[in-house]
Design a protein around this motif. Structure first.
Motif, PDB file in Angstrom:
ATOM      1  N   ASP A  44       0.800  -1.225   0.000  1.00 37.66           N
ATOM      2  CA  ASP A  44       0.000   0.000   0.000  1.00 37.66           C
ATOM      3  C   ASP A  44       0.835   1.278   0.000  1.00 37.66           C
ATOM      4  O   ASP A  44       0.361   2.349   0.349  1.00 37.66           O
ATOM      5  CB  ASP A  44      -0.956   0.013   1.199  1.00 37.66           C
ATOM      6  N   PHE A  59      -1.406   4.769   0.058  1.00 33.97           N
ATOM      7  CA  PHE A  59      -2.685   4.623  -0.615  1.00 33.97           C
ATOM      8  C   PHE A  59      -3.831   4.939   0.348  1.00 33.97           C
ATOM      9  O   PHE A  59      -3.925   4.347   1.431  1.00 33.97           O
ATOM     10  CB  PHE A  59      -2.864   3.198  -1.137  1.00 33.97           C
ATOM     11  N   ILE A  62      -7.091   2.119   2.274  1.00 38.63           N
ATOM     12  CA  ILE A  62      -6.858   0.673   2.321  1.00 38.63           C
ATOM     13  C   ILE A  62      -5.638   0.363   3.173  1.00 38.63           C
ATOM     14  O   ILE A  62      -4.832   1.236   3.493  1.00 38.63           O
ATOM     15  CB  ILE A  62      -6.669   0.043   0.924  1.00 38.63           C
ATOM     16  N   TYR A 114      -5.189   8.436  -4.145  1.00 40.16           N
ATOM     17  CA  TYR A 114      -5.681   7.293  -4.906  1.00 40.16           C
ATOM     18  C   TYR A 114      -4.702   7.142  -6.068  1.00 40.16           C
ATOM     19  O   TYR A 114      -4.351   8.122  -6.734  1.00 40.16           O
ATOM     20  CB  TYR A 114      -7.092   7.537  -5.407  1.00 40.16           C
ATOM     21  N   GLN A 123      -6.006   0.818  -5.713  1.00 42.14           N
ATOM     22  CA  GLN A 123      -6.728   0.407  -4.503  1.00 42.14           C
ATOM     23  C   GLN A 123      -7.818  -0.612  -4.833  1.00 42.14           C
ATOM     24  O   GLN A 123      -7.975  -1.626  -4.143  1.00 42.14           O
ATOM     25  CB  GLN A 123      -7.377   1.624  -3.816  1.00 42.14           C
ATOM     26  N   PHE A 148     -15.293   1.111  -2.238  1.00 42.74           N
ATOM     27  CA  PHE A 148     -14.295   0.174  -1.723  1.00 42.74           C
ATOM     28  C   PHE A 148     -14.940  -0.900  -0.850  1.00 42.74           C
ATOM     29  O   PHE A 148     -14.592  -2.079  -0.942  1.00 42.74           O
ATOM     30  CB  PHE A 148     -13.236   0.926  -0.910  1.00 42.74           C
TER      31      PHE A 148
END
Length: 259
Positions: A44, A59, A62, A114, A123, A148
């Motif tokens: 990430d 990121f 997440i 993002y 993501q 998400f």
């Protein structure tokens, strides 16, 4: 009348800040910033050249398992997430960042964004593969949280990646100890079977049952439960944690054939 005007201004402000709905915000043209890859760091986290300087990018929304955390060490599926991200960003023709409406950096001076690889949000790809969980939801940087969470639910239903192991991924992080507990339970069950209920002198590796069952059940480092028949390529090298008399029995216990 003055009160009504103030109330209208209040709700208008809320509308402009929140966008009222994810779909409304997604209809807007949101600027993306082209960047060049410096190097991949973790599942990430990457480093990019931003405004002419190397910057770490975390990121948004997440979390992937760790690979080299100073306290947590390496966690199951951490290497898989890191390898996936590394492959995606290193093979990208275009790499872009999209910032949310809140702060674009955290207390460690990492950019919060993002990340897009050739137009596809990274993501979402990680969530689709079951290599990340939705986490660190701090308003107002929540533009895609509903989307998400919907993707995450699908991965949970499919029981892929981190969702293969019940209770491994939780709201407060990843819990490898769940896997160790499950292994201990299996060992205790086997020890009870092989010693007639008395754990004294129990084997850490189960002996072959006298009933002649030949299918080996093994749980790997990721918590993946795999059964091996005598015809499986790795049968001889597999150390069994439980034995099964039929493939149906193994499947019923939650094990699967080698992929």
């Amino acid at each position: 009348m003055k009160f009504i005007r103030l109330l209208s201004v209040f709700f208008l402000t809320i509308f402009l800040v929140t966008g009222c709905s994810t779909s409304a915000k997604e209809d807007l043209h949101i600027k993306r910033v082209p960047v060049k890859l410096d190097h991949a760091i973790d599942g990430d986290t990457i480093s990019v050249i931003y405004n002419g300087k190397p910057r770490t990018v975390r990121f948004l929304l997440i979390d992937t398992p760790e690979t080299s955390h100073p306290k947590l060490g390496e966690q199951p599926f951490g290497q898989e997430a890191k390898s996936f991200t590394k492959k995606m960003v290193e093979g990208a023709n275009t790499l872009e960042l999209e910032f949310d409406i809140g702060p674009n950096h955290d207390k460690y001076s990492r950019l919060l964004a993002y990340v897009y690889v050739d137009g596809k949000m990274l993501q979402e790809s990680l969530l689709e593969k079951g290599l990340a969980r939705v986490a660190y939801i701090y308003p107002p940087n929540v533009r895609y949280v509903d989307r998400f969470e919907a993707i995450q639910k699908e991965s949970q239903k499919k029981r892929i990646g981190i969702w293969q192991i019940e209770n491994y991924a939780q709201d407060n992080g990843f819990h490898p100890e769940v896997m160790r507990t499950k292994r201990s339970t299996i060992h205790n069950m086997i020890s009870s079977q092989t010693t007639g209920g008395d754990n004294k002198g129990a084997h850490t590796t189960p002996v072959k049952p006298s009933n002649g069952c030949k299918i080996k059940g093994n749980i790997n480092a990721k918590g993946d439960k795999i059964y091996h028949t005598p015809s499986s390529p790795s049968y001889d090298n597999t150390k069994p944690e439980v034995w099964f008399c039929s493939e149906k029995e193994a499947l019923s216990a939650g094990f699967h054939a080698p992929r």
